[in-house]
Design a protein around this motif. Structure first.
Motif, mmCIF file in Angstrom:
data_model
loop_
_atom_site.group_PDB
_atom_site.id
_atom_site.type_symbol
_atom_site.label_atom_id
_atom_site.label_comp_id
_atom_site.label_asym_id
_atom_site.label_seq_id
_atom_site.Cartn_x
_atom_site.Cartn_y
_atom_site.Cartn_z
ATOM 1 N N THR A 232 -1.781 3.869 -19.209
ATOM 2 C CA THR A 232 -2.370 2.745 -18.167
ATOM 3 C C THR A 232 -1.400 3.215 -16.683
ATOM 4 O OG1 THR A 232 -1.125 1.525 -19.893
ATOM 5 C CG2 THR A 232 -3.037 0.439 -18.759
ATOM 6 N N LEU A 233 -0.400 3.663 -17.053
ATOM 7 C CA LEU A 233 -0.035 4.032 -15.616
ATOM 8 C C LEU A 233 -0.367 5.337 -15.022
ATOM 9 C CD1 LEU A 233 3.789 2.649 -16.117
ATOM 10 C CD2 LEU A 233 2.083 1.806 -15.297
ATOM 11 N N GLY A 234 -0.581 6.235 -16.040
ATOM 12 C CA GLY A 234 -0.918 7.579 -15.615
ATOM 13 C C GLY A 234 -2.081 7.885 -14.791
ATOM 14 N N TYR A 235 -2.226 8.871 -13.835
ATOM 15 C CA TYR A 235 -3.437 9.079 -12.984
ATOM 16 C C TYR A 235 -4.426 9.242 -13.627
ATOM 17 C CZ TYR A 235 -2.981 14.021 -14.005
ATOM 18 O OH TYR A 235 -3.044 15.226 -14.506
ATOM 19 N N LYS A 236 -4.744 9.549 -14.748
ATOM 20 C CA LYS A 236 -5.929 10.149 -15.445
ATOM 21 C C LYS A 236 -6.915 8.857 -15.654
ATOM 22 C CE LYS A 236 -4.754 14.327 -17.632
ATOM 23 N NZ LYS A 236 -4.105 15.321 -18.894
ATOM 24 N N ALA A 237 -6.192 7.814 -15.966
ATOM 25 C CA ALA A 237 -7.148 6.628 -15.863
ATOM 26 C C ALA A 237 -7.723 6.504 -14.415
ATOM 27 C CB ALA A 237 -6.281 5.453 -16.115
ATOM 28 N N THR A 238 -7.015 6.744 -13.628
ATOM 29 C CA THR A 238 -7.464 6.543 -12.108
ATOM 30 C C THR A 238 -8.676 7.566 -11.978
ATOM 31 O OG1 THR A 238 -5.245 6.129 -11.970
ATOM 32 C CG2 THR A 238 -6.651 6.453 -9.748
ATOM 33 N N LEU A 239 -8.710 8.589 -12.766
ATOM 34 C CA LEU A 239 -9.733 9.713 -12.333
ATOM 35 C C LEU A 239 -10.797 9.147 -13.019
ATOM 36 C CD1 LEU A 239 -7.830 12.954 -13.732
ATOM 37 C CD2 LEU A 239 -8.299 12.039 -11.586
ATOM 38 N N ARG A 240 -10.906 8.312 -14.220
ATOM 39 C CA ARG A 240 -12.184 7.707 -14.601
ATOM 40 C C ARG A 240 -12.914 6.770 -13.807
ATOM 41 N NH1 ARG A 240 -9.519 8.200 -19.630
ATOM 42 N NH2 ARG A 240 -8.530 5.944 -19.369
ATOM 43 N N ARG A 241 -12.054 6.444 -12.735
ATOM 44 C CA ARG A 241 -12.704 5.371 -11.927
ATOM 45 C C ARG A 241 -13.026 5.964 -10.561
ATOM 46 N NH1 ARG A 241 -8.065 1.733 -12.929
ATOM 47 N NH2 ARG A 241 -7.114 2.469 -10.855
ATOM 48 N N GLY A 242 -13.288 7.532 -10.650
ATOM 49 C CA GLY A 242 -13.909 8.174 -9.610
ATOM 50 C C GLY A 242 -12.910 8.999 -8.582
ATOM 51 N N TYR A 243 -11.651 8.943 -8.786
ATOM 52 C CA TYR A 243 -10.656 9.466 -8.079
ATOM 53 C C TYR A 243 -10.715 11.081 -8.562
ATOM 54 C CZ TYR A 243 -9.237 5.142 -5.941
ATOM 55 O OH TYR A 243 -9.541 3.908 -5.196
ATOM 56 N N ALA A 244 -10.261 11.782 -7.806
ATOM 57 C CA ALA A 244 -9.786 13.225 -8.311
ATOM 58 C C ALA A 244 -8.759 13.789 -7.645
ATOM 59 C CB ALA A 244 -11.160 14.247 -7.796
ATOM 60 N N VAL A 245 -8.119 14.874 -8.487
ATOM 61 C CA VAL A 245 -6.634 15.236 -8.107
ATOM 62 C C VAL A 245 -7.043 16.656 -7.715
ATOM 63 C CG1 VAL A 245 -4.359 15.886 -8.681
ATOM 64 C CG2 VAL A 245 -5.404 13.769 -9.796
ATOM 65 N N VAL A 246 -6.498 17.033 -6.681
ATOM 66 C CA VAL A 246 -6.433 18.400 -6.191
ATOM 67 C C VAL A 246 -5.198 19.311 -6.365
ATOM 68 C CG1 VAL A 246 -6.982 19.973 -4.120
ATOM 69 C CG2 VAL A 246 -8.067 17.686 -4.272
ATOM 70 N N HIS A 247 -5.547 20.210 -7.147
ATOM 71 C CA HIS A 247 -4.302 21.149 -7.346
ATOM 72 C C HIS A 247 -4.502 22.439 -6.704
ATOM 73 C CE1 HIS A 247 -3.316 18.893 -11.133
ATOM 74 N NE2 HIS A 247 -4.423 18.635 -11.078
ATOM 75 N N GLY A 248 -3.288 22.801 -6.332
ATOM 76 C CA GLY A 248 -3.547 24.297 -5.410
ATOM 77 C C GLY A 248 -2.215 25.043 -5.847
#
Lengths: 80, 518
Positions: B450-466
């Motif tokens: 619940t706390l992790g960002y992956k759930a946030t991803l499902r709501r349309g957010y994305a994480v940029v890795h470089g």
């Protein structure tokens, strides 16, 4: 047999003992020595009886009374 | 004067008395008219003051008359007046002017016939009987030959003479006479005192104590014998320790004393007969006993003598007794030497027989026989030993089996049970611990998710890795050689710096643990 010495027996006692002695002797089943002792006792008893019988004497006395009716002595009575 | 003057008033010519004169006139008339009267009546109240005079009332069903017995007469009365007794009183009437009274002066007093006395006697008898004084068990036996006989009677008269004569005939004894009045007023008290007096004597005292008492009186009227019906006489008789014969009156007269005495004799003579045996009869009896005794002894002796003779006759002669044994002795004596010789020969023969059969070969044969047996037995020894060992081993096996298995198994079983139980408890405890941990892990994981960002991803957010790191700034993105966008369903490679111009940087992309959760 009684232990009363013959001399102290009443006539009646001596007579009863004599009767017993005679009966025992007549039954004939006493030992010879005993029968002689029995006979001697019988003779003694008989003598005692006879003495008692011969002692019989008349002696008559009347009691004299004092004024209060108590006996005060005796007087011989001879004329009766 | 009376001749001359005629008294005109009627009645006045009667003489005039004063009280004393009239009392005196009455007294003269009464005492003259009743100077000797016999009056029958029942005795009423009786009083006997110390003066010795007796005052009493005589009465019938209608009237009563006072009476007095002066002291001198009272002493002579045979019958003491008793209330209720029917009497005939003889005397004279006197008046007592001082009190206007009259009374009977009694000169003699007798019971009114036999009936009155009998009635009183029956009453006393019943009373004493009720007390048990007549019981046969109270009576004591008379001595066979008393030494001293006490006789209570009148010292003069036929009675004592009869008794003494009869005693003299039968068996002369010592007799002690206690003189008493046998009739009249003093009879009862004198007889009572005599019975008690004899009993009070001590054996060997100044006066010889009688062995036997006789209370005697000749025949007479009921009134004469009345003293022996008195209660005090009866009681003294009952209480007497010395055996007592009563002989009162004739055979047909029965007085109260006869019921309580130990023996009642019909007459005084009979009393003497009861008192002593006949001497010459006793002498004859003693002589008879002696004769019987002598006869008995003589019989006894002759019987034994006869028996002795009989036995002696039956005894055999000594020679006769010895004949047979002697003959036997001779016979056996003759046979003795021959017998001895024969016995010796017989023995010798037997010895030689035995000696003949005794040879070394016999002994050797015996030894050989034994040797053979030994040989036969020797091989069996190991076998036997083996068998014994086997048996013992078997026994040992059995013992060891019995020794080990059961208890050990039991113990083992018990212990493995304990072990299983403990292991179970341990495993349960472990499982419980692991489960709780797993639950906690799962819970934490869920929290992490619940706390992790992956759930946030499902709501349309994305994480940029470089370059292996999360790129959060445009500066960093421009500097990165290679960018990668992470969506909920995967990562996508972006072209280098050109591509970066096309794509709009995600202003919202934040650190993984941040988000719009807050």
């Amino acid at each position: 047999m009684t232990v009363t010495p013959v001399a102290e027996m009443t006539f009646e006692q001596a007579m009863a003992d004599l009767e017993q002695v005679v009966t025992q002797l007549e039954r004939g089943d006493v030992a010879l020595e005993d029968s002689i002792a029995l006979y001697e006792r019988g003779a003694e008893l008989k003598k005692h009886c006879e003495t008692k019988l011969k002692q019989a004497e008349e002696k008559v006395a009347a009691i004299t009374l004092d004024g209060s009716g108590q006996p005060s002595g005796v007087t011989p009575v001879e004329d009766l | 004067m009376s001749d001359l003057i005629d008294d005109p008033r009627e009645g006045l010519n009667e003489p005039e008395f004063n009280v004393t004169e009239i009392s005196g006139a009455i007294k003269r008339m009464i005492e003259g008219g009743f100077s000797h009267v016999r009056i029958r009546g029942e005795v009423g109240r009786v009083s006997m003051p110390r003066s010795g005079h007796i005052y009493l009332d005589l009465k019938d069903d209608k009237s009563v008359i006072s009476a007095v017995v002066w002291k001198g007469v009272a002493g002579r009365l045979a019958t003491r007046p008793e209330e209720g007794l029917e009497v005939v009183a003889t005397g004279r009437i006197t008046t007592f002017g001082g009190q206007s009274k009259y009374q009977l002066v009694i000169e003699d007093l007798k019971p009114a016939g036999v009936g009155a006395l009998m009635a009183m006697l029956e009453k006393r008898k019943a009373a004493l009987q009720a007390e048990g004084l007549f019981e046969a068990a109270r009576k004591s036996a008379l001595p066979y030959l008393p030494d001293v006989i006490g006789v209570i009677t009148s010292p003069s008269g036929a009675v004592i003479r009869d008794i003494l004569h009869r005693l003299r005939d039968r068996f002369p004894r010592k007799v002690l006479i206690w003189p008493v009045a046998v009739q009249g007023k003093s009879c009862a008290s004198e007889v009572t005192r005599a019975i008690e007096g004899f009993n009070a004597m001590t054996p060997g005292g100044a006066l010889p104590r009688p062995d036997l008492l006789i209370v005697a009186r000749g025949g007479g009227s009921l009134e004469d014998l009345w003293g022996f019906n008195e209660e005090n006489v009866a009681r003294a008789t009952a209480a007497s320790q010395i055996p007592l014969i009563s002989a009162v009156g004739h055979e047909t007269d029965t007085t109260l004393i006869d019921f309580v005495s130990d023996v009642r004799a019909p007459t005084p003579t009979a009393a003497a007969e009861l008192a002593v045996p006949v001497r010459h009869e006793l002498l004859a009896l003693v002589a008879g006993q002696e004769a019987r005794m002598a006869q008995a002894l003589s019989n006894l002796l002759s019987m034994r003598r006869q028996r002795l003779r009989d036995l002696g006759r039956a005894l055999p002669r000594p020679d006769g007794l010895l004949e047979t044994p002697r003959q036997k002795l001779d016979l056996w004596g003759d046979r003795l030497p021959a017998g001895l010789i024969q016995l010796v020969q017989l023995r010798r023969l037997r010895v030689s027989e035995r000696a003949g059969s005794l040879r070394p070969a016999l002994l050797q044969r015996a030894v050989r026989g034994e040797d053979k047996r030994l040989q036969a037995l020797a091989p069996r020894l190991p076998q036997g030993l083996m068998r014994v060992v086997a048996t013992k081993r078997e026994a040992l096996g059995r013992r060891s089996d019995r020794l080990n298995v059961a208890p050990l198994h039991q113990d083992l079983g018990r212990k493995s049970k304990d072990l299983a139980r403990l292991a179970g408890r341990l495993s349960d405890a472990g499982t419980r611990q692991t489960d709780s941990w797993q639950e906690r892990i799962a819970a934490l994981d869920r929290l992490r998710e619940t706390l992790g960002y992956k759930a946030t991803l499902r709501r349309g957010y994305a994480v940029v890795h470089g370059d292996g790191r999360v790129v959060t700034t445009k500066k960093a993105a421009s500097g990165a050689t290679e960018l990668e966008v992470e969506f909920a369903d995967g990562r996508m490679q972006l072209a280098g710096k050109s591509a970066r111009r096309v794509s709009k940087p995600d202003p919202e992309a934040g650190p993984p643990q941040q988000g719009d959760l807050f």
